[in-house]
Design a protein around this motif. Structure first.
Motif, PDB file in Angstrom:
ATOM      1  N   LEU A   2      32.063  -8.338  -6.086  1.00 48.16           N
ATOM      2  CA  LEU A   2      33.485  -8.097  -6.316  1.00 48.16           C
ATOM      3  C   LEU A   2      34.316  -9.280  -5.837  1.00 48.16           C
ATOM      4  N   TYR A   3      34.050  -9.737  -4.609  1.00 47.91           N
ATOM      5  CA  TYR A   3      34.822 -10.848  -4.047  1.00 47.91           C
ATOM      6  C   TYR A   3      34.595 -12.138  -4.833  1.00 47.91           C
ATOM      7  N   TYR A   4      33.352 -12.388  -5.235  1.00 46.17           N
ATOM      8  CA  TYR A   4      33.078 -13.610  -6.008  1.00 46.17           C
ATOM      9  C   TYR A   4      33.815 -13.589  -7.341  1.00 46.17           C
ATOM     10  N   PHE A   5      33.708 -12.490  -8.074  1.00 47.00           N
ATOM     11  CA  PHE A   5      34.315 -12.434  -9.406  1.00 47.00           C
ATOM     12  C   PHE A   5      35.836 -12.365  -9.343  1.00 47.00           C
ATOM     13  N   GLU A   6      36.377 -11.886  -8.230  1.00 47.05           N
ATOM     14  CA  GLU A   6      37.833 -11.965  -8.073  1.00 47.05           C
ATOM     15  C   GLU A   6      38.280 -13.425  -8.033  1.00 47.05           C
ATOM     16  N   ASP A   7      37.464 -14.276  -7.414  1.00 50.73           N
ATOM     17  CA  ASP A   7      37.789 -15.700  -7.329  1.00 50.73           C
ATOM     18  C   ASP A   7      37.456 -16.441  -8.626  1.00 50.73           C
ATOM     19  N   ALA A   8      36.252 -16.197  -9.144  1.00 55.63           N
ATOM     20  CA  ALA A   8      35.752 -16.986 -10.279  1.00 55.63           C
ATOM     21  C   ALA A   8      36.086 -16.378 -11.634  1.00 55.63           C
ATOM     22  N   GLY A   9      36.500 -15.105 -11.649  1.00 58.27           N
ATOM     23  CA  GLY A   9      36.822 -14.445 -12.906  1.00 58.27           C
ATOM     24  C   GLY A   9      35.607 -13.799 -13.543  1.00 58.27           C
ATOM     25  N   MET A  10      35.869 -12.820 -14.403  1.00 60.89           N
ATOM     26  CA  MET A  10      34.790 -12.118 -15.100  1.00 60.89           C
ATOM     27  C   MET A  10      34.564 -12.660 -16.507  1.00 60.89           C
ATOM     28  N   GLU A  11      35.356 -13.654 -16.891  1.00 63.16           N
ATOM     29  CA  GLU A  11      35.178 -14.242 -18.215  1.00 63.16           C
ATOM     30  C   GLU A  11      33.977 -15.172 -18.215  1.00 63.16           C
ATOM     31  N   ARG A  12      33.538 -15.553 -19.409  1.00 66.98           N
ATOM     32  CA  ARG A  12      32.370 -16.444 -19.508  1.00 66.98           C
ATOM     33  C   ARG A  12      32.642 -17.814 -18.894  1.00 66.98           C
ATOM     34  N   GLU A  13      33.894 -18.257 -19.033  1.00 70.58           N
ATOM     35  CA  GLU A  13      34.232 -19.571 -18.481  1.00 70.58           C
ATOM     36  C   GLU A  13      34.649 -19.437 -17.029  1.00 70.58           C
ATOM     37  N   PHE A  14      34.001 -20.209 -16.183  1.00 70.66           N
ATOM     38  CA  PHE A  14      34.293 -20.211 -14.749  1.00 70.66           C
ATOM     39  C   PHE A  14      35.739 -20.623 -14.499  1.00 70.66           C
ATOM     40  N   ARG A  15      36.431 -19.867 -13.641  1.00 69.79           N
ATOM     41  CA  ARG A  15      37.821 -20.170 -13.323  1.00 69.79           C
ATOM     42  C   ARG A  15      37.865 -21.253 -12.247  1.00 69.79           C
ATOM     43  N   LYS A  16      38.375 -22.413 -12.581  1.00 64.83           N
ATOM     44  CA  LYS A  16      38.364 -23.554 -11.657  1.00 64.83           C
ATOM     45  C   LYS A  16      39.548 -23.490 -10.693  1.00 64.83           C
ATOM     46  N   VAL A  30      28.249 -24.401  -0.151  1.00 67.54           N
ATOM     47  CA  VAL A  30      28.277 -24.913   1.224  1.00 67.54           C
ATOM     48  C   VAL A  30      28.283 -26.437   1.221  1.00 67.54           C
ATOM     49  N   GLN A  31      27.492 -27.027   0.349  1.00 68.73           N
ATOM     50  CA  GLN A  31      27.399 -28.493   0.265  1.00 68.73           C
ATOM     51  C   GLN A  31      28.488 -29.108  -0.625  1.00 68.73           C
ATOM     52  N   LYS A  32      29.366 -28.246  -1.161  1.00 63.19           N
ATOM     53  CA  LYS A  32      30.470 -28.691  -2.024  1.00 63.19           C
ATOM     54  C   LYS A  32      29.978 -29.520  -3.212  1.00 63.19           C
ATOM     55  N   GLY A  33      28.914 -29.016  -3.838  1.00 64.18           N
ATOM     56  CA  GLY A  33      28.340 -29.713  -4.987  1.00 64.18           C
ATOM     57  C   GLY A  33      29.297 -29.853  -6.151  1.00 64.18           C
ATOM     58  N   TYR A  34      30.287 -28.986  -6.237  1.00 65.29           N
ATOM     59  CA  TYR A  34      31.261 -29.036  -7.329  1.00 65.29           C
ATOM     60  C   TYR A  34      32.104 -30.306  -7.291  1.00 65.29           C
ATOM     61  N   LYS A  35      32.187 -30.923  -6.108  1.00 68.71           N
ATOM     62  CA  LYS A  35      32.934 -32.176  -6.015  1.00 68.71           C
ATOM     63  C   LYS A  35      32.155 -33.348  -6.596  1.00 68.71           C
ATOM     64  N   VAL A  36      30.837 -33.173  -6.681  1.00 65.88           N
ATOM     65  CA  VAL A  36      29.968 -34.226  -7.218  1.00 65.88           C
ATOM     66  C   VAL A  36      29.835 -34.102  -8.730  1.00 65.88           C
ATOM     67  N   ASP A  37      29.644 -32.876  -9.225  1.00 69.48           N
ATOM     68  CA  ASP A  37      29.366 -32.694 -10.669  1.00 69.48           C
ATOM     69  C   ASP A  37      30.540 -32.124 -11.459  1.00 69.48           C
ATOM     70  N   ASN A  38      31.718 -32.016 -10.805  1.00 70.60           N
ATOM     71  CA  ASN A  38      32.919 -31.509 -11.478  1.00 70.60           C
ATOM     72  C   ASN A  38      32.673 -30.114 -12.071  1.00 70.60           C
ATOM     73  N   PHE A  39      32.042 -29.249 -11.280  1.00 75.18           N
ATOM     74  CA  PHE A  39      31.859 -27.833 -11.602  1.00 75.18           C
ATOM     75  C   PHE A  39      30.836 -27.557 -12.705  1.00 75.18           C
ATOM     76  N   VAL A  40      30.018 -28.513 -13.048  1.00 73.68           N
ATOM     77  CA  VAL A  40      29.000 -28.280 -14.078  1.00 73.68           C
ATOM     78  C   VAL A  40      28.038 -27.188 -13.628  1.00 73.68           C
ATOM     79  N   LYS A  41      27.497 -27.322 -12.424  1.00 74.23           N
ATOM     80  CA  LYS A  41      26.571 -26.313 -11.901  1.00 74.23           C
ATOM     81  C   LYS A  41      27.292 -24.991 -11.630  1.00 74.23           C
ATOM     82  N   ALA A  42      28.548 -25.073 -11.223  1.00 73.63           N
ATOM     83  CA  ALA A  42      29.315 -23.852 -10.967  1.00 73.63           C
ATOM     84  C   ALA A  42      29.361 -22.992 -12.222  1.00 73.63           C
TER      85      ALA A  42
END
Length: 335
Positions: free
Chosen positions: A63-77, A136-148
């Protein structure tokens, strides 16, 4: 806000125990048979209490994750620094379910429905572990949210599968829970333990109120559309059962007869029960006045739990009551 799901019904743990075997009241064969069946049922139920609560923790994390990232197919940045992946699936839970599956004991219906969750949980676990490391490692800063985006897509898919097998398990657990608690309450009534029995009745009425919230599908985003006429009779039962409980809780002789130290043992429970009653009333008033939840509560369940009179707040206060109820039952059990 896209509605993520219905209110999570809380961790209703009831410590199950009965009279000692060999009590005079159980001498008749029919009563002994009934008692043996009840003991076995409660033993199986007790096993599933921990599993049920672990499943609720997974629900809470999702619930907490999807509130942040959204339930749509596209990840909410959004600001990814705010995303916390705290989804409570781990190998210990999976191993517990596998031990039930591999046991030679006859499987209960609860066992079977718990076993059905294994494949979805096994799929979910590595995804969650990879996500934890990534954020934790903030990988999204390296790949611009590709893995996210990749993790989000995979988690959405497995969550859908998980919900399909989780729902029957939770529904059956809730049904069994109510049945067992009624049987336990009957035993206290039979033994003339009026304080404990009245506390069970209050808990039962509180659960009925939460069931109605669940039935109407209300959460902080839309609870003012609730049918207040359905809630008022349930509120009245809560108030009447609380009045009865508080009267019986003043009887010092009765308290000691039931295995408590004194009537002081009930102070905290009664305070929390009154607090719950007050929040129930506030919930009803807010529906009548169309007093909507704050933006923070609509956007985040964490804030909804502390905003007085929201469905999440009603649940949170009730869980406080149940927690204190369990402490009192444990007090009796350990004497």
């Amino acid at each position: 806000m896209k509605k993520i799901g219905l209110l999570i019904i809380g961790m209703l743990i009831i410590v199950a125990f009965c009279g000692k075997k060999g009590d005079d009241s159980l001498e008749k064969r029919g009563e002994q048979k009934k008692q043996t069946f009840l003991e076995k049922t409660k033993e199986n139920y007790s096993e599933h209490i921990k599993i049920y609560n672990r499943i609720l923790n997974i629900d809470k994390g999702l619930l907490y994750y999807f509130e942040d990232a959204g339930m749509e197919r596209e990840f909410r940045k959004i600001d990814a620094d705010d995303i916390e992946v705290n989804i409570g699936v781990d190998q210990a839970l999976i191993d517990k379910l596998k031990s039930i599956r591999d046991s030679k004991e006859k499987k209960s219906e609860l066992d079977k429905k718990a076993i059905a969750m294994i494949p979805a949980l096994e799929t979910m676990l590595p995804i969650v572990n990879e996500m934890k490391t990534y954020y934790v490692q903030k990988g999204y800063k390296v790949d611009n949210f590709v893995k996210a985006q990749e993790y989000h897509t995979r988690l959405l898919a497995v969550t859908e599968k998980f919900k399909q097998v989780e729902r029957p398990y939770k529904e059956l657990f809730d049904k069994k829970s109510k049945e067992i608690k009624k049987e336990i309450a009957k035993e206290f009534d039979k033994k003339k333990e009026h304080i404990t029995y009245n506390r069970f009745l209050f808990i039962e009425n509180g659960e009925a109120f939460l069931d109605e919230i669940h039935k109407q599908g209300l959460d902080a985003s839309d609870f003012t559309r609730g049918n207040v006429n359905k809630f008022k009779p349930l509120r009245d039962k809560i108030e009447k059962s609380l009045e009865k409980l508080e009267r019986s809780s003043k009887n010092e002789k009765q308290a000691k007869k039931e295995g408590y130290n004194s009537t002081d043992d009930f102070i905290i429970f009664n305070q929390k029960a009154n607090r719950f009653r007050d929040i129930v009333n506030k919930f009803i008033v807010r529906i009548e006045k169309k007093d909507k939840a704050s933006h923070s509560s609509v956007s985040d369940s964490f804030f909804a739990q502390t905003e007085e009179g929201t469905p999440e707040n009603v649940l949170s206060e009730f869980n406080e009551v149940v927690e204190e109820h369990n402490k009192l039952l444990n007090m009796k059990k350990n004497k």
